[in-house]
Scaffold this motif. Sequence first.
Motif, PDB file in Angstrom:
ATOM      1  N   GLY A 230      55.301-104.701   1.915  1.00 21.22           N
ATOM      2  CA  GLY A 230      55.053-104.596   3.352  1.00 21.22           C
ATOM      3  C   GLY A 230      54.853-103.155   3.784  1.00 21.22           C
ATOM      4  O   GLY A 230      55.218-102.769   4.893  1.00 21.22           O
ATOM      5  N   GLU A 231      54.245-102.345   2.904  1.00 20.96           N
ATOM      6  CA  GLU A 231      54.048-100.927   3.174  1.00 20.96           C
ATOM      7  C   GLU A 231      52.566-100.622   3.411  1.00 20.96           C
ATOM      8  O   GLU A 231      51.700-101.377   3.004  1.00 20.96           O
ATOM      9  N   THR A 232      52.336 -99.463   4.046  1.00 19.36           N
ATOM     10  CA  THR A 232      50.968 -99.080   4.377  1.00 19.36           C
ATOM     11  C   THR A 232      50.613 -97.733   3.754  1.00 19.36           C
ATOM     12  O   THR A 232      51.488 -96.932   3.434  1.00 19.36           O
ATOM     13  N   ILE A 233      49.319 -97.522   3.611  1.00 19.10           N
ATOM     14  CA  ILE A 233      48.798 -96.283   3.034  1.00 19.10           C
ATOM     15  C   ILE A 233      47.661 -95.778   3.915  1.00 19.10           C
ATOM     16  O   ILE A 233      46.931 -96.564   4.520  1.00 19.10           O
TER      17      ILE A 233
ATOM     18  N   ALA B 251      50.582 -91.386   2.035  1.00 16.20           N
ATOM     19  CA  ALA B 251      49.294 -90.749   2.316  1.00 16.20           C
ATOM     20  C   ALA B 251      48.784 -90.116   1.033  1.00 16.20           C
ATOM     21  O   ALA B 251      49.522 -89.407   0.345  1.00 16.20           O
ATOM     22  N   LEU B 252      47.545 -90.388   0.713  1.00 15.48           N
ATOM     23  CA  LEU B 252      46.862 -89.761  -0.421  1.00 15.48           C
ATOM     24  C   LEU B 252      45.808 -88.822   0.132  1.00 15.48           C
ATOM     25  O   LEU B 252      45.076 -89.186   1.053  1.00 15.48           O
ATOM     26  N   SER B 253      45.734 -87.622  -0.422  1.00 15.69           N
ATOM     27  CA  SER B 253      44.670 -86.706  -0.006  1.00 15.69           C
ATOM     28  C   SER B 253      43.932 -86.198  -1.231  1.00 15.69           C
ATOM     29  O   SER B 253      44.493 -86.113  -2.329  1.00 15.69           O
ATOM     30  N   ILE B 254      42.653 -85.876  -1.002  1.00 19.65           N
ATOM     31  CA  ILE B 254      41.769 -85.410  -2.073  1.00 19.65           C
ATOM     32  C   ILE B 254      40.891 -84.292  -1.520  1.00 19.65           C
ATOM     33  O   ILE B 254      40.282 -84.443  -0.461  1.00 19.65           O
ATOM     34  N   SER B 255      40.807 -83.189  -2.258  1.00 20.66           N
ATOM     35  CA  SER B 255      39.872 -82.122  -1.919  1.00 20.66           C
ATOM     36  C   SER B 255      39.384 -81.490  -3.214  1.00 20.66           C
ATOM     37  O   SER B 255      40.192 -81.144  -4.074  1.00 20.66           O
ATOM     38  N   GLY B 256      38.078 -81.379  -3.357  1.00 21.12           N
ATOM     39  CA  GLY B 256      37.564 -80.852  -4.610  1.00 21.12           C
ATOM     40  C   GLY B 256      36.140 -80.376  -4.515  1.00 21.12           C
ATOM     41  O   GLY B 256      35.542 -80.354  -3.441  1.00 21.12           O
ATOM     42  N   ILE B 257      35.600 -80.034  -5.653  1.00 17.33           N
ATOM     43  CA  ILE B 257      34.228 -79.543  -5.760  1.00 17.33           C
ATOM     44  C   ILE B 257      33.454 -80.531  -6.625  1.00 17.33           C
ATOM     45  O   ILE B 257      33.596 -80.553  -7.842  1.00 17.33           O
ATOM     46  N   ALA B 258      32.653 -81.369  -5.961  1.00 18.90           N
ATOM     47  CA  ALA B 258      31.913 -82.414  -6.669  1.00 18.90           C
ATOM     48  C   ALA B 258      30.575 -81.932  -7.201  1.00 18.90           C
ATOM     49  O   ALA B 258      29.965 -82.592  -8.033  1.00 18.90           O
TER      50      ALA B 258
ATOM     51  N   TRP C 297      47.707-103.448   4.494  1.00 15.09           N
ATOM     52  CA  TRP C 297      48.195-102.216   3.879  1.00 15.09           C
ATOM     53  C   TRP C 297      47.407-100.965   4.284  1.00 15.09           C
ATOM     54  O   TRP C 297      47.798 -99.863   3.977  1.00 15.09           O
ATOM     55  N   PHE C 298      46.304-101.136   4.983  1.00 17.14           N
ATOM     56  CA  PHE C 298      45.468 -99.979   5.342  1.00 17.14           C
ATOM     57  C   PHE C 298      45.059-100.061   6.802  1.00 17.14           C
ATOM     58  O   PHE C 298      44.500-101.060   7.238  1.00 17.14           O
ATOM     59  N   GLU C 299      45.327 -98.984   7.543  1.00 17.56           N
ATOM     60  CA  GLU C 299      44.952 -98.954   8.958  1.00 17.56           C
ATOM     61  C   GLU C 299      43.993 -97.825   9.293  1.00 17.56           C
ATOM     62  O   GLU C 299      43.071 -98.007  10.073  1.00 17.56           O
ATOM     63  N   THR C 300      44.203 -96.660   8.702  1.00 19.00           N
ATOM     64  CA  THR C 300      43.432 -95.481   9.076  1.00 19.00           C
ATOM     65  C   THR C 300      43.122 -94.619   7.860  1.00 19.00           C
ATOM     66  O   THR C 300      43.963 -94.483   6.979  1.00 19.00           O
ATOM     67  N   GLY C 301      41.940 -94.030   7.856  1.00 20.60           N
ATOM     68  CA  GLY C 301      41.580 -93.036   6.857  1.00 20.60           C
ATOM     69  C   GLY C 301      40.866 -91.889   7.536  1.00 20.60           C
ATOM     70  O   GLY C 301      40.265 -92.059   8.600  1.00 20.60           O
ATOM     71  N   PHE C 302      40.948 -90.720   6.939  1.00 14.23           N
ATOM     72  CA  PHE C 302      40.326 -89.521   7.493  1.00 14.23           C
ATOM     73  C   PHE C 302      39.333 -88.960   6.484  1.00 14.23           C
ATOM     74  O   PHE C 302      39.692 -88.744   5.328  1.00 14.23           O
ATOM     75  N   VAL C 303      38.110 -88.716   6.927  1.00 15.61           N
ATOM     76  CA  VAL C 303      37.139 -87.990   6.129  1.00 15.61           C
ATOM     77  C   VAL C 303      37.014 -86.635   6.799  1.00 15.61           C
ATOM     78  O   VAL C 303      36.418 -86.514   7.868  1.00 15.61           O
ATOM     79  N   THR C 304      37.641 -85.645   6.183  1.00 17.94           N
ATOM     80  CA  THR C 304      37.681 -84.297   6.764  1.00 17.94           C
ATOM     81  C   THR C 304      36.958 -83.352   5.813  1.00 17.94           C
ATOM     82  O   THR C 304      37.579 -82.607   5.072  1.00 17.94           O
ATOM     83  N   TYR C 305      35.657 -83.410   5.877  1.00 15.00           N
ATOM     84  CA  TYR C 305      34.833 -82.657   4.946  1.00 15.00           C
ATOM     85  C   TYR C 305      34.840 -81.165   5.261  1.00 15.00           C
ATOM     86  O   TYR C 305      34.906 -80.336   4.365  1.00 15.00           O
TER      87      TYR C 305
ATOM     88  N   ALA D  12      48.118 -86.504   7.581  1.00 14.23           N
ATOM     89  CA  ALA D  12      47.736 -87.921   7.653  1.00 14.23           C
ATOM     90  C   ALA D  12      48.964 -88.807   7.806  1.00 14.23           C
ATOM     91  O   ALA D  12      48.965 -89.766   8.585  1.00 14.23           O
ATOM     92  N   LEU D  13      50.018 -88.485   7.069  1.00 15.56           N
ATOM     93  CA  LEU D  13      51.253 -89.273   7.125  1.00 15.56           C
ATOM     94  C   LEU D  13      51.868 -89.210   8.525  1.00 15.56           C
ATOM     95  O   LEU D  13      52.245 -90.238   9.097  1.00 15.56           O
ATOM     96  N   ILE D  14      51.954 -88.019   9.078  1.00 16.68           N
ATOM     97  CA  ILE D  14      52.553 -87.846  10.407  1.00 16.68           C
ATOM     98  C   ILE D  14      51.707 -88.526  11.482  1.00 16.68           C
ATOM     99  O   ILE D  14      52.226 -89.229  12.357  1.00 16.68           O
ATOM    100  N   THR D  15      50.395 -88.354  11.415  1.00 16.90           N
ATOM    101  CA  THR D  15      49.502 -88.912  12.428  1.00 16.90           C
ATOM    102  C   THR D  15      49.527 -90.437  12.430  1.00 16.90           C
ATOM    103  O   THR D  15      49.553 -91.051  13.485  1.00 16.90           O
ATOM    104  N   THR D  16      49.536 -91.042  11.263  1.00 24.22           N
ATOM    105  CA  THR D  16      49.435 -92.506  11.177  1.00 24.22           C
ATOM    106  C   THR D  16      50.777 -93.218  11.093  1.00 24.22           C
ATOM    107  O   THR D  16      50.842 -94.416  11.313  1.00 24.22           O
TER     108      THR D  16
END
Length: 157
Positions: A16-19, A94-101, A43-51, A85-89
Motif C-alpha cells: 500500500g505504498e507509493t512512489i 522517490a527515485l531520481s535520475i540525472s545523467g549524460i545520455a 502506487w504512482f501519482e506524480t512524476g517530475f521531468v526536470t530536464y 520529489a519526496l517532500i512535494t508528493t
Amino acid sequence: MDTLLQEVTQHLAQRGETITCAESCTGGLLAAALTRLPGSSAWFETGFVTYSNHAKQQLLNVNAATLGHYGAVSEETVREMALGALITTKADYALSISGIAGPDGGSEEKPVGTVWFSLATKQRIWAKEQHFEGDREAIRTQAVRFALILMKKYLER
C-alpha cells in the motif's frame, strides 16, 4: 524489463505504498514504465521531468549552489532531486535520475553514459553512480532498468 517492473509494482501494491520519480536524462521514461501496468494509480501519482537546471530548482527545490558547484549530473543533485520529489508528493519513495545520455555533453570527468541515481525514503537517501554504454536510447533504457533494480533491491530487503 516487464518482470522487473511487475515485481516492483507488486511489492508497492502489497504494501500500500507509493512512489514518485524525478527524472532528467530519461525524460519521463521511468514514469512511463511505472504507469504502464493496469492499476498503476495505486502506487504512482506524480512524476517530475526536470530536464533543465531551472526546472530542478523550481519544481524540486534543488539548490542553485549545488548545481553550480557539483553540476546537474552529481550525487548531490540527485539526492536533492529525490528529497524534493519526496517532500512535494509525500510519497513513500522517490527515485531520481540525472545523467549524460549523449551523444554530446560528456567530458573527461563525466563521460557520456555517466548516470547518477538516488532513492529517498522518509528515513534515508541513497545515491549511486553508474556508467552505461551504447547510444542515447540504450543509455536511457539502461538507466530506467537500473532505477527499477535499485527499487526492487530495497523493497526485497
